[in-house]
Each structure stands twice: as structure tokens, then as C-alpha cells.
Design an enzyme around this catalytic site. Structure first.
Site, PDB file in Angstrom:
ATOM      1  N   GLY A 168       0.782  -1.212   0.018  1.00 32.27           N
ATOM      2  CA  GLY A 168       0.052   0.062   0.162  1.00 32.27           C
ATOM      3  C   GLY A 168       1.045   1.206   0.099  1.00 32.27           C
ATOM      4  O   GLY A 168       1.720   1.354  -0.455  1.00 32.27           O
ATOM      5  N   SER A 169       0.308   2.256   0.615  1.00 30.83           N
ATOM      6  CA  SER A 169       1.026   3.512   0.400  1.00 30.83           C
ATOM      7  C   SER A 169       2.348   3.751   1.228  1.00 30.83           C
ATOM      8  O   SER A 169       3.186   4.598   1.153  1.00 30.83           O
ATOM      9  CB  SER A 169       0.134   4.460   0.971  1.00 30.83           C
ATOM     10  OG  SER A 169      -1.051   4.677   0.290  1.00 30.83           O
TER      11      SER A 169
END
Lengths: 485, 467
Positions: free
Chosen positions: A216-217
Site C-alpha cells: 500500500g501507501s
């Protein structure tokens, strides 16, 4: 009749020679293999013939041995706070073998290791029973306990590393299991064991080391590092990014979560608000080959041994739109919690990545050190200058961005949240990520953490790295800092 | 003492009798001392290793073994003074160590079967008694020749009887009479050797000479094939109905060896091997018992992999591996993990684990030595019946050792047979003592100086000159 008699004599001799050749083959040539076959009960009998050496955390043993009754095994393994330490120790069971540290250092723990030859000889001469040595780990009991308690009944993992040495301070995986519960070989032990195997939550899976997740981020830190290292971007330069950003070779528009100034944002602002558009565009502009290259500098695409084997985190070859999505950790790239902790640690240590390890010393029964781990540098993954820019970005995130919940009074904290989508069309609960490090006023960085929380039972809107994962990271950092004060 | 004039100590031909050989009885006595002492030390070793003290029965055991060996030696001295000096010590040593190994396994906490050593000691005593009886009452081995066809009948009955008794652990090799179990195959081995020797001695010329030459081989005539086909059929029947691979292999092998020695025709061996192969493959194609044995032989660990539980072949392999070069020491291994049949069919695995490769080599050499002494006896024997009988008994012994030990170490598929003298089992130890007694008797006849011609002054003169 004497001629055939002589031949029969030779024939009978050959029969005996065949037996001798065969016994040489299985006892000498194949001997070691047969002796050490894990299914060979003698291996377990040997393992529990004397009190087993201990695994030590902060000077205290987290394992023990107790005498048992039975024909085969004299002793049984016990664990103190087994659930907390299981991801570190692994298990040593009379019936079900051994894993992780219990298995890797079996020779030291049983006293069979060749390096304990001197002790063995002394024991033999004095008629004492063989004794096992101890394994001293790098773990910090406070950090480990804080992480385990803060995870509560959430499913996930947390890894804490000392960025300056690579020493692993915390290795949490939940739900966990108590290795004492199946250390013996009774039917009760088998019942527990089978129950654990069947448990859908896979308590015996070491999520910290062996499970890979879409990062993810949090992966944006790696993308930002690549951007800075490439020389094409700087921390406060505009990035000329549209919002939404249309993925290359595609008609899909990529947007951002929330209403943040992502259009044309600089790296610092993009990191602060976790702008998908900016990092997807960077990843595309650098291209798949360069992204793989920078990921590999951080340790992707290889197995790590701490010394327990960790699964390989991957950044694969892929097409342009997928590569762009991989730049925000949302495509075919996957990472273990250990890998993301290594990323945070490398940034915190001014770009120098230290090899992660959790065995500090192996100690012979006579307390002499058999083997000691010296911190080893794996290489400079980003320049010191760029590492400091990355630190500034991550510190901005915690100061006034998505990572505010990780703030600690009087300490500089840098972090990055992540919320990785999961399942077809994002239908399953996302993974909440948080990676961070803490820097004290004297400039030292005692801890870097990566936390992942799998699909906890909360409303999906609520799921964000900052809400679920950041508190765990904060608790672990605080525990480490308390220890320093 | 009748042998005093014959006990040459220098080893050269210094006897006064014409063409005579030294009797070697003192050599035998000296080696017997070792053959008794070694098991006594082994016995002490087991006791110290397992219980930390000298075993209580040690004195009795040592004296008992010594007494039996001593009596056997004296009887040999009296009734077979020129007999081979190595066989009795080797048999004593093997039997003594066998008793120690069984007693060692009796101490195991894992094995639940009743102690075997006391019974085995009794069987050994009976075996030695039979040994003595053969030496005393069998004045000349050629007497056995008279019983050629009776032997055939007895052997057939012994071989076929187990078919009518229930299978024990998958193989019908037992008959039980009044609570006692007997393995008739062990006795049949000797009796059938007597039959083959008598039969082949009469028929050897016909079998050897009446043949056609084809492709460089002498092919037997059709009607001469009768006996070998009959024995082959019998072996196959044993294999099928008694699921006893070992006995079947033993009898067929024995017959082929004796046939070859009698006729000196290599073609018989080729013919025999072909038949054996055909029979084995044919039976293996439909007999599940044989198939599973073959599978265990090809991959001893397949059951472990498939079920997670170790079976005997896997345990035996581990025991061999665990022994390494020097072994764990008597009483300190875990060969009892084999559980069932650890004291009988699998006793060699205990040798391998606790005495190591060294012990295995020593045992194989002892067996090999015994076999080669037997064949040496056949070479020395002056009558064809004696030659055939000696080589038959020796070959049977060699094949049995090879089949059992080879089976345990997965060199060949495992068969249910006992390791001669070592393994637990009354029939085996009794039969093998009788076998050694017959060999000794043949060797005594072979090495005995030819009866001096009627004394004449000339001979006396010659002797004086020679000495």
C-alpha cells in the site's frame, strides 16, 4: 567336482562382500543423512535427553525445560509467555519437531554442536550429563510486550528494528499460539496441534517474517527514494501531476483519498497527504526497470535470514499501468512486515541499511561465547542527503499529515501510513499499514517499526493505517524510548 | 589320549601317520576361550550400559556358555578329532553374542514381548545337545546316503505342513504342536540337502553328460529337467501358499548350487536363474504380500512419507544409519524402535546400531568364514556324497545369511528368515547346531588320515626315516 566348488566358494564370498558393501553404504556414506532424518525418532530422543539450553531475551530466559516421565523423552520444553515469544522462538515439540530459533540452533541448545566439543569432552570425562548452550536474542522485552498488547485481538504483525545496528527489537505476530501447549507427545498435545493447524486464523503462521502483503501507501517511501535518487525530482519541487491521473496505456483514472492538495504537489506534500496520483506518475516515469532496481536496493526480490528465513518480498517485472500502480504499493508488488521495517530503518539510518538479525550471541554451557553477531552493513540504499530529505517527508507526515496519531512528546517521529486494498474490487477489508521511526534529541534513532493489521472487524471507512496500525507502532516506539531514558 | 600323537604344534606335517594332518584340537580350544570370553564381556557391557551394574546372571551365563563349549570341545576331541577347528568356536561366538543381543533387547522398555533370553539359552543348550548327539551317533556321514528318499519325503512333509497352520504375521512358516511353535523350514534345509546330495550323486552323470550343445551351452535333455522343474514348482508353491519368500529362495538356490557342483555344467545355473526370475516375477505380479515387500525394498521410506508413521524397514534403515562406524555401544542404541521382530528377523539392526559398521563387518566376516570353512570341507572331502552335502549345507547357510541380512539392510526385498545363531527362535538355533555338527563330521572324515594299511615292517621303516 572341485572346480565348481571353488566357484561356489567365490560366489558365497561375493554374497558376503555384497553385504559388507551395502552396510558401508548405508552406515558410512548415507549415515549422516539417516541419522539426522527429522522423522527418525532418535533425533527427538537426543533433543530431549537433557535439559535444553534456553533462548534469552534481555537477560531472562523465555524458555525452560522440565523433566517428564516416559520411555523416550526425559525432558520437555516449556515457554514463559509463549504467545508473546512464539514468533521469535518457534517451537520445539517432542511429537511435532522444531522450527525457527529452536530448530536453527538445535545443536547449541542440545549441546551437540561441534563447537561445544570441549564441553562435551569435559562432561564425558567427569561423567556429567551433556548440557545445552543458550541463544541470546537481540529482542527488547518491553518493545515486544507493548506491540503484542497493543495488537490485542487484531490480526497482523509488527516488526521493530534498531536502525543503527539492524538488531530486531520486536517481532509480533497475532493471533499467536502457545508452543508449550503441544511441546509433549501426548494425545492432548496432538489435539492442540491439530486444532492450531485447522484454525482459520493460522496462528502458527509467522506473519512478521513469512507473510507478504501488498504494501500500500507505505511503499511510497521507496518510490520517493527512487525519485530523489534518480535526480529527476526534489523534495519541494512541483511534480506536474494532474488529479485525477490517467494510468498509462489505459482509460482508468486514478484518484486520491479525501480532499487534499494533490494536484501538481511536491514530494513533501504528496507524502504528507499520501497522494496516489503523484507516486503513480513517478513510478511510471522512472519505469519498471528502475523501480525494480531501487526496490532491490531496499531488499526486495531476495530472501533474508535473521537467521530465521523470511519470505521474499517482491517487486516483479510488469506492464506500464501495473508498474504505475506498484509505485503506490497497490499492484503485484508485495512485502513482508520485516521488509517494510527495513525500509523505515534504512531511511532513519541516513540511507545505510543494516542487516536485520535477532541472534546476538550463542553461549556455551560454561558461559563462553561460541558465536557473536556483529552488525553488518548491507549497503547504502540512498545517499545521506536524500535520506535526510526522506526523513523530512516522513516527519511532515507525522507532524501534520496522515500520521498524526503516532506523535510522541519530545521525540521526532517520522512515519508513513498505508491502506492496501485487498480482494477482487477491494471487497475485502483492506490491510492497514504503518511504518515509522523515532529520533531522540541527541540525534540517535533507536527504533524503526513496521506494523500491518489485517482485516480487523471494524467499519471499512475507519480503516486507515493511522487509526489501526499507528497506535501499535507508537506503543512500541515509546517502549523503546522509555528503555533509553 | 588318542590325539596326543596328532597334536602337531608347529603346523608342518610332523605327524607320524602317513599323509596325516595336525588335528588342530588345541587351536580350537584356544579360540573357544575367546568365543566364550567375548560374549561374557559383551554381557557385562550391556549390564553396565543399561543398569549401571554388572548383570546378576553374569557368572551363571559365563559358566554355562563355557561349560557347553567345553563339553562340545571334548566330544569333538573324542568323536571327530580331525574336524575343522574354526567352526565350533565361530558357532559358539555367534550363539553367545546372539544371547547377549536378545538379553539386551529384553531390557528394552519399548518392547512388550516376554523376555527371550532364558528360553533362547535353553534352546541353545538343546542345540548343542543335538550337536553332540550328531557327533556321537553319526559314525560316518555316508550313512545319511541310505536315507536319500526318506529325506525327500520328510523334507516335503516339513515344507508342506505349515500350509495347514494359520499364518503368523503374514507368513505360514510355523507349525504349532501343543503350544510349541516350530519352524520346520529350518530343519528341512538340512534334510533336503541330504536328499539332493544323495539324489545328485546317483544322477550326476546322466544330468551332466546327456545334453545337447546349443549356442555354446550344454542344454539338459527334456526328461532330465524333471527334478529341477519339480523343485522349482515346489518353491513357487511355498511362495504362493506360505507367502514365504525366504524359504522358497533358499531351497531353489540350494538346489541350483548343488546341481551345478554335481554336473559342472554352467548351463544349469543359467537355467536355474531364468526359472527363479520367471517364478519371482510371476508371483510378484499377483501376490500383494510380495509386492509390498518389493515396494519397501525399493523405497524403505515410502510408508513414512505417506502415513507419517515409520514401519520396520524405515526403522531398520535408521538403526543402521544411527550406528555409524563404531556404533552407539551395546545397550545404548534405540534399535528397539523397530518394535516387532526386533529380536528375531531384525536382530541384525541391533548389531548395526550398537556395534556399528565395525560390528556388522565382523559378523559378516564370521559368517563368511564359517561358510568358507564348510566349502573347504567339501573340497577336502573324498566322497562325492560328502562333497555335495558339505557344499549344500554351506551354501544354504550362506544364502540364508545373505537373504536375512540383505533384507534387513534393504539390499534385497525382506523375507521372513532368521539370522543363524543370532536371532531369537528355537528351531533355527537347534537346526544350525545340527548343520555345524554334520559339517564337522564330514571334515573329520575328510581330514582323518587314511586308515593305515596292515602294519608291515616296511612301513615302520619308512616312518622312522621320515621322522
Amino acid at each position: 567336482m572341485n572346480k565348481p566348488l571353488r566357484r561356489v566358494a567365490i560366489f558365497c564370498g561375493l554374497l558376503m562382500v555384497a553385504l559388507m558393501v551395502r552396510s558401508n553404504w548405508i552406515q558410512f556414506a548415507q549415515g549422516d543423512e539417516l541419522r539426522n532424518d527429522p522423522k527418525n525418532r532418535r533425533v527427538a530422543i537426543e533433543r530431549y535427553a537433557q535439559p535444553r539450553g534456553n533462548i534469552i531475551v534481555d537477560g531472562k530466559a523465555v524458555t525452560g525445560s522440565k523433566a517428564t516421565e516416559g520411555t523416550d523423552f526425559k525432558y520437555k520444553r516449556t515457554y514463559r509467555n509463549g504467545e508473546i515469544w512464539a514468533p521469535v522462538t518457534g517451537y520445539a515439540s517432542q511429537a511435532f519437531g522444531a522450527t525457527q530459533l529452536e530448530s536453527i540452533y538445535d545443536g547449541i541448545l542440545t549441546g551437540d554442536d561441534d563447537r561445544l566439543f570441549f564441553n562435551q569432552t569435559i562432561d564425558m570425562l567427569t561423567g556429567e550429563d551433556q548440557k545445552g548452550g543458550n541463544v541470546v536474542t537481540t529482542l527488547d522485552a518491553d518493545v515486544q510486550k507493548a506491540g503484542f498488547e497493543e495488537m490485542g485481538d487484531k490480526k497482523g504483525a509488527a516488526v521493530a528494528i534498531n536502525p543503527e545496528t539492524g538488531a530486531i527489537l520486536g517481532l509480533v505476530s497475532t493471533p499467536s499460539y502457545d508452543p508449550s501447549s503441544f511441546a509433549g507427545n501426548s494425545s492432548k498435545d496432538a489435539e492442540k496441534w491439530n486444532g492450531l493447524l485447522k484454525d482459520e486464523d493460522e496462528p502458527m503462521l509467522n506473519r512478521a517474517l513469512r507473510q507478504t502483503y501488498p504494501p500500500g501507501s507505505t511503499f511510497k517511501v521507496v518510490t520517493a527514494a527512487a525519485a530523489l535518487e534518480s535526480g529527476m525530482y526534489d523534495i519541494d519541487e512541483k511534480t506536474d501531476t494532474p488529479d485525477p491521473y490517467r494510468l498509462p496505456q489505459s482509460t482508468t483514472d486514478l484518484g486520491n483519498d479525501g480532499n487534499h492538495p494533490c494536484e501538481d504537489a511536491s514530494l513533501r506534500v504528496a507524502m504528507q497527504w499520501s497522494c496516489n496520483t503523484v507516486f503513480a506518475k513517478i513510478s511510471d516515469e522512472l519505469g519498471n526497470e528502475k523501480m525494480i532496481d531501487y526496490s532491490e536496493r531496499f531488499g526486495f526480490n531476495q530472501e533474508h535470514f535473521v537467521p530465521v528465513r523470511a519470505a521474499e518480498s517482491v517487486y516483479p517485472e510488469d506492464n506500464r499501468p501495473q508498474n504505475a500502480m506498484a509505485g503506490i504499493g497497490q499492484a503485484s508488488n508485495r512485502a513482508t512486515p520485516l521488509q517494510m521495517a527495513m525500509v523505515a530503518a534504512a531511511v532513519a539510518n541516513d540511507g545505510k541499511m543494516m542487516e536485520p538479525y535477532m541472534m546476538d550471541q550463542l553461549i556455551a554451557p560454561g558461559l563462553s561465547v561460541v558465536e557473536e553477531h556483529k552488525p553488518r552493513e548491507m549497503g547504502e540504499v540512498v545517499s545521506g542527503e536524500n535520506a535526510q530529505k526522506l526523513q523530512q517527508m516522513m516527519e511532515t507526515v507525522v507532524e501534520k499529515g496522515t500520521g498524526v496519531p503516532a506523535q510522541i512528546d519530545g521525540v521526532t517521529v517520522g512515519g508513513k501510513t498505508g491502506t492496501a486494498q485487498h480482494g477482487e474490487n477491494n471487497e475485502k477489508n483492506p490491510y492497514a499499514w504503518f511504518i515509522s521511526y523515532a529520533k531522540t534529541s541527541d540525534g540517535s534513532t533507536p527504533i524503526a517499526v513496521a506494523v500491518v493489521v489485517e482485516s480487523a472487524d471494524v467499519l471499512r471507512d475507519d480503516i486507515a493505517g493511522s487509526k489501526l496500525a499507528a497506535p501499535v507502532a507508537k506503543a512500541m516506539m515509546e517502549a523503546a524510548l522509555d528503555g533509553k531514558r | 589320549m588318542s590325539t596326543s600323537q596328532a597334536t602337531g604344534t608347529t603346523g608342518s606335517n610332523t605327524t607320524i601317520s602317513p599323509g596325516g594332518l595336525p588335528s588342530r584340537r588345541n587351536t580350537e580350544l584356544a579360540m573357544l576361550v575367546f568365543a566364550v570370553l567375548i560374549p561374557v564381556f559383551a554381557y557385562a557391557n550391556v549390564g553396565l550400559a543399561i543398569n549401571g551394574e554388572m548383570p546378576a546372571g553374569m557368572l551363571g551365563y559365563g559358566l554355562g556358555l563355557g561349560l557347553m563349549a567345553g563339553v562340545a570341545h571334548l566330544v569333538v576331541r573324542r568323536f571327530a578329532p580331525y574336524a575343522d577347528p574354526l567352526m565350533l568356536p565361530i558357532a559358539t561366538l555367534l550363539n553367545g553374542l546372539g544371547l547377549v543381543l536378545i538379553w539386551r533387547l529384553d531390557q528394552s522398555e519399548r518392547l512388550v514381548d516376554p523376555p527371550g533370553a532364558p528360553n533362547q539359552l535353553m534352546w541353545s543348550a538343546l542345540g548343542i545337545a543335538l550337536f553332540l548327539a550328531v557327533l556321537v551317533f553319526l559314525k560316518d556321514h555316508r550313512i545319511l546316503q541310505r536315507y536319500t528318499y526318506i529325506s525327500m519325503v520328510v523334507a516335503l512333509v516339513l515344507l508342506i505342513l505349515p500350509m495347514f497352520f494359520p499364518a503368523v504375521n503374514g507368513a505360514k512358516i510355523w507349525i504349532s504342536i501343543g503350544g510349541m511353535s516350530i519352524q520346520p523350514g529350518e530343519f528341512a534345509k538340512i534334510i533336503i540337502a541330504v536328499f539332493f546330495a544323495g539324489y545328485l550323486m546317483v544322477k550326476r552323470d546322466a544330468l551332466a553328460l546327456a545334453s545337447r550343445r546349443f549356442l555354446g551351452l550344454y542344454l539338459p535333455r527334456g526328461r532330465d529337467l524333471g527334478p529341477i522343474l519339480a523343485i522349482w514348482a515346489l518353491s513357487v508353491l511355498i511362495l504362493v501358499f506360505e507367502t514365504d519368500l525366504g524359504t522358497s529362495l533358499l531351497f531353489f538356490g540350494l538346489f541350483v548350487v548343488m546341481l551345478y557342483v554335481a554336473t559342472e555344467r554352467t548351463s544349469w545355473i543359467l537355467f536355474g536363474l531364468t526359472l527363479a526370475l520367471v517364478g519371482a516375477v510371476a508371483v510378484a505380479s499377483f501376490e500383494p504380500h510380495v509386492q509390498s515387500r518389493v515396494q519397501d525394498w525399493l523405497d524403505p521410506f515410502h510408508v513414512v512419507r505417506e502415513t507419517g508413521n515409520a514401519n520396520q524397514p524405515a526403522q531398520a534403515m535408521w538403526a543402521f544409519g544411527a550406528g555409524g562406524i563404531l556404533g552407539t555401544g551395546l545397550g545404548q542404541g534405540n534399535s528397539d524402535l523397530i518394535m516387532f521382530a526386533a529380536k528375531s528377523d531384525y536382530i541384525f539392526a541391533t548389531v548395526a546400531e550398537e556395534l556399528g559398521l565395525t560390528g556388522v563387518m565382523a559378523f559378516v566376516l564370521l559368517y563368511g568364514l564359517l561358510v568358507e570353512r564348510g566349502i573347504r570341507t567339501a573340497l577336502a572331502a573324498r566322497d562325492p556324497f560328502g562333497k555335495l552335502l558339505a557344499v549344500g549345507l554351506s551354501a544354504a547357510f550362506a544364502i540364508q545369511v545373505f537373504v536375512v541380512a540383505g533384507g534387513v539392510m534393504a539390499l534385497i526385498p525382506l523375507t521372513g528368515m532368521t539370522m543363524p545363531f543370532l536371532a531369537q527362535g528355537g528351531s533355527s538355533v537347534i537346526a544350525n547346531w545340527a548343520l555345524v555338527a554334520i559339517l564337522l563330521k564330514i571334515s573329520d572324515t575328510a581330514r582323518r588320515p587314511a586308515p593305515a594299511p596292515a602294519p608291515s615292517p616296511d612301513v615302520e621303516m619308512t616312518q622312522v626315516v621320515r621322522s
